[in-house]
Enzyme design. Sequence first.
Site, PDB file in Angstrom:
ATOM      1  N   GLN A 124      65.061-106.391   3.940  1.00 32.37           N
ATOM      2  CA  GLN A 124      65.404-107.384   2.541  1.00 32.37           C
ATOM      3  C   GLN A 124      66.781-106.954   2.591  1.00 32.37           C
ATOM      4  OE1 GLN A 124      63.179-105.718  -0.438  1.00 32.37           O
ATOM      5  NE2 GLN A 124      63.539-107.948  -1.493  1.00 32.37           N
ATOM      6  N   GLY A 125      67.919-107.647   2.137  1.00 29.26           N
ATOM      7  CA  GLY A 125      69.521-107.835   1.935  1.00 29.26           C
ATOM      8  C   GLY A 125      69.752-107.747   0.930  1.00 29.26           C
ATOM      9  N   GLU A 244      56.428-109.645  -3.594  1.00 28.37           N
ATOM     10  CA  GLU A 244      56.162-108.456  -3.185  1.00 28.37           C
ATOM     11  C   GLU A 244      56.029-108.245  -4.730  1.00 28.37           C
ATOM     12  OE1 GLU A 244      61.224-107.435  -3.812  1.00 28.37           O
ATOM     13  OE2 GLU A 244      60.033-105.281  -3.293  1.00 28.37           O
ATOM     14  N   ASN A 366      60.577-101.207 -13.321  1.00 28.67           N
ATOM     15  CA  ASN A 366      59.192-102.247 -14.085  1.00 28.67           C
ATOM     16  C   ASN A 366      60.111-101.823 -15.749  1.00 28.67           C
ATOM     17  OD1 ASN A 366      57.467-101.230 -12.656  1.00 28.67           O
ATOM     18  ND2 ASN A 366      56.177 -99.690 -13.366  1.00 28.67           N
TER      19      ASN A 366
HETATM   20  C1  LIG Z   1      62.125 -97.271  -2.156  1.00 28.87           C
HETATM   21  C2  LIG Z   1      62.707 -98.124  -2.281  1.00 28.87           C
HETATM   22  C3  LIG Z   1      62.750 -99.216  -1.498  1.00 28.87           C
HETATM   23  C4  LIG Z   1      64.201-100.188  -1.602  1.00 28.87           C
HETATM   24  N1  LIG Z   1      64.204-101.221  -0.972  1.00 28.87           N
HETATM   25  C5  LIG Z   1      65.055-101.656  -1.068  1.00 28.87           C
HETATM   26  C6  LIG Z   1      65.431-102.950   0.106  1.00 28.87           C
HETATM   27  O1  LIG Z   1      64.603-102.836   1.365  1.00 28.87           O
HETATM   28  N2  LIG Z   1      65.948-103.990   0.002  1.00 28.87           N
HETATM   29  C7  LIG Z   1      67.148-104.270  -1.154  1.00 28.87           C
HETATM   30  O2  LIG Z   1      67.761-105.425  -1.191  1.00 28.87           O
HETATM   31  N3  LIG Z   1      66.476-103.523  -2.159  1.00 28.87           N
HETATM   32  C8  LIG Z   1      65.639-102.485  -1.982  1.00 28.87           C
HETATM   33  N4  LIG Z   1      65.801-101.240  -3.238  1.00 28.87           N
HETATM   34  C9  LIG Z   1      66.332-101.671  -4.647  1.00 28.87           C
HETATM   35  C10 LIG Z   1      66.035-101.518  -5.505  1.00 28.87           C
HETATM   36  O3  LIG Z   1      65.674-102.832  -5.504  1.00 28.87           O
HETATM   37  C11 LIG Z   1      66.538-101.812  -6.505  1.00 28.87           C
HETATM   38  O4  LIG Z   1      66.837-100.159  -6.528  1.00 28.87           O
HETATM   39  C12 LIG Z   1      66.333-101.859  -8.286  1.00 28.87           C
HETATM   40  O5  LIG Z   1      66.697-103.550  -8.056  1.00 28.87           O
HETATM   41  C13 LIG Z   1      67.535-101.313  -9.237  1.00 28.87           C
HETATM   42  O6  LIG Z   1      68.343-102.319  -8.891  1.00 28.87           O
HETATM   43  P1  LIG Z   1      69.040 -99.754  -9.050  1.00 28.87           P
HETATM   44  O7  LIG Z   1      69.109 -99.256  -8.325  1.00 28.87           O
HETATM   45  O8  LIG Z   1      70.664-100.556  -8.782  1.00 28.87           O
HETATM   46  O9  LIG Z   1      69.209-100.030 -10.722  1.00 28.87           O
HETATM   47  P2  LIG Z   1      70.137-100.554 -11.784  1.00 28.87           P
HETATM   48  O10 LIG Z   1      69.596-101.464 -12.213  1.00 28.87           O
HETATM   49  O11 LIG Z   1      71.791 -99.707 -11.825  1.00 28.87           O
HETATM   50  O12 LIG Z   1      69.116 -99.773 -13.163  1.00 28.87           O
HETATM   51  C14 LIG Z   1      69.553 -98.184 -13.438  1.00 28.87           C
HETATM   52  C15 LIG Z   1      68.420 -98.154 -14.616  1.00 28.87           C
HETATM   53  O13 LIG Z   1      68.676 -99.343 -16.003  1.00 28.87           O
HETATM   54  C16 LIG Z   1      67.422 -99.796 -16.078  1.00 28.87           C
HETATM   55  N5  LIG Z   1      67.730-100.897 -16.290  1.00 28.87           N
HETATM   56  C17 LIG Z   1      68.768-102.061 -15.149  1.00 28.87           C
HETATM   57  N6  LIG Z   1      68.977-103.560 -16.452  1.00 28.87           N
HETATM   58  C18 LIG Z   1      68.211-103.238 -17.187  1.00 28.87           C
HETATM   59  C19 LIG Z   1      68.094-104.436 -18.336  1.00 28.87           C
HETATM   60  N7  LIG Z   1      68.424-104.996 -18.220  1.00 28.87           N
HETATM   61  N8  LIG Z   1      66.883-103.494 -19.618  1.00 28.87           N
HETATM   62  C20 LIG Z   1      65.980-102.967 -19.043  1.00 28.87           C
HETATM   63  N9  LIG Z   1      66.659-101.567 -18.348  1.00 28.87           N
HETATM   64  C21 LIG Z   1      67.725-101.956 -17.009  1.00 28.87           C
HETATM   65  C22 LIG Z   1      66.882-100.333 -14.572  1.00 28.87           C
HETATM   66  O14 LIG Z   1      65.342-100.637 -15.046  1.00 28.87           O
HETATM   67  C23 LIG Z   1      67.350 -98.510 -14.399  1.00 28.87           C
HETATM   68  O15 LIG Z   1      66.448 -97.313 -15.131  1.00 28.87           O
HETATM   69  C24 LIG Z   1      64.538-100.309  -2.865  1.00 28.87           C
HETATM   70  C25 LIG Z   1      64.167 -99.075  -3.786  1.00 28.87           C
HETATM   71  C26 LIG Z   1      63.527 -98.172  -3.353  1.00 28.87           C
HETATM   72  C27 LIG Z   1      63.661 -97.287  -4.664  1.00 28.87           C
END
Ligand SMILES: Cc1cc2nc3c(=O)[nH]c(=O)nc-3n(C[C@H](O)[C@H](O)[C@H](O)COP(=O)(O)OP(=O)(O)OC[C@H]3O[C@@H](n4cnc5c(N)ncnc54)[C@H](O)[C@@H]3O)c2cc1C
Length: 383
Positions: A124-125, A244, A366
């Site tokens: 998934q990209g 998902e 979450n």
């Molecule tokens: C085990 C694992 C597998 C994954 N696999 C994939 C994959 O295959 N393909 C892919 O594309 N991605 C993948 N991901 C990435 C995942 O989708 C992202 O880590 C996730 O969407 C959060 O984005 P971020 O890490 O950039 O955190 P950020 O978006 O930077 O968030 C940082 C913190 O701020 C909080 N936050 C941000 N915005 C808000 C808001 N509006 N209100 C309240 N809180 C907020 C978040 O909840 C989090 O606690 C994976 C992640 C993990 C941990």
Amino acid sequence: MDLTFTAAEEQFRAECRAWLEANVPRGLPSGDTREGFALHLEWERTLFDARYAVVSWPEAYGGRDATPMEWLIFEEEYYRAGGPQRVTQNGIFLLAPTVFEFGTQAQKDHILPRMARGDDLWCQGWSEPNAGSDLAGIQSRAVRDEAAGGWRLSGQKTWTTRGAFCTHLFGLFRSDPEAERHRGLTYFLLPLDAPGVTVRGFGRLDGDEGFAEVFLDDVFVPDGDVLGGVNDGWSVAMATASAERGLTLRSPGRFLAAADRLVDLYRDYEETADANVLDAVVRAAIDADAYRWQTFLTVTRMTDGENVGAEASMTKVFWSELDVRIHDAALALLGANAEVDDDGTASAWMKGYQFALSGPIYAGTNEIQRNVIAERVLGLPRR
Ligand SMILES: Cc1cc2nc3c(=O)[nH]c(=O)nc-3n(C[C@H](O)[C@H](O)[C@H](O)COP(=O)(O)OP(=O)(O)OC[C@H]3O[C@@H](n4cnc5c(N)ncnc54)[C@H](O)[C@@H]3O)c2cc1C
């Protein structure tokens, strides 16, 4: 709803149980290492040969035309028998439901059988260095190449689960930079060996090489490999996200089996366990059961033609936090024994705990799910 299983469902359960008990492999290494991935794939091809890889799909694509309830039964039996994680899951459980919903007939006929057999392995990209929770902030771009009949993709994806071991990627790209953020995205399907793609694997907290960064430099993708409409990628992606967060990625069977193992562990450590741990074990067992009954209700509603939509976010919060609680309780029981097994490797419970911690992050954090629940399920104001 009717809570009794039909005779056909009981028969299906018995068949699944007998086959899985005889065939599930024991002690496979993590599927998030190169060696482990290959061994898992071998097992998943055995599942396919026995027509258990995609039970709910049409027979023409390698399935059994199983009902959603039969699929849940299969999942319960799979995890009850100790079946390992599925390394093909991001294709089978995320992309496939989206292809069924949005794919052309040609896309279904080409993609689905190859995915089911494990010929094409999908990752998934979506996430990028500056677009995680804020998915609509995607900057990787798709530029139209009219003469060649397709698109040229450039940019960087990250956190791509098992990207280093997969053959194909489904991804979101900005195809109209002038459009409103959610409208200018398109959903593309591409092979990772296409000219211009560089995949770089990197390690997770637990040391396994389960993630990859994917760099795209002017990668050509023909029009036939756009899933859904051009600039309509957001609604296609939301269908994937619903799979998902909701039912398909994490069915109740996984947590019922983990809760059963926790109860067994409690019996082994009963003499040293305090009352708080007992409470945690009981709560985990009850919650796993509650997730099962809630899912039966959801499936009944879906079978009756209802769309659960944003409620998938409630499911996601529930299973991800349940998983952490199950593993927390196990670690409290094990004490220092959680750190090592007899052979000196991290115990399965510790490994499971480390992965459980990522549950509240992947599939949309979450915090974001709670925003969705507040606004779209409960109808609360955005501010
Ligand atoms: C085990 C694992 C597998 C994954 N696999 C994939 C994959 O295959 N393909 C892919 O594309 N991605 C993948 N991901 C990435 C995942 O989708 C992202 O880590 C996730 O969407 C959060 O984005 P971020 O890490 O950039 O955190 P950020 O978006 O930077 O968030 C940082 C913190 O701020 C909080 N936050 C941000 N915005 C808000 C808001 N509006 N209100 C309240 N809180 C907020 C978040 O909840 C989090 O606690 C994976 C992640 C993990 C941990």
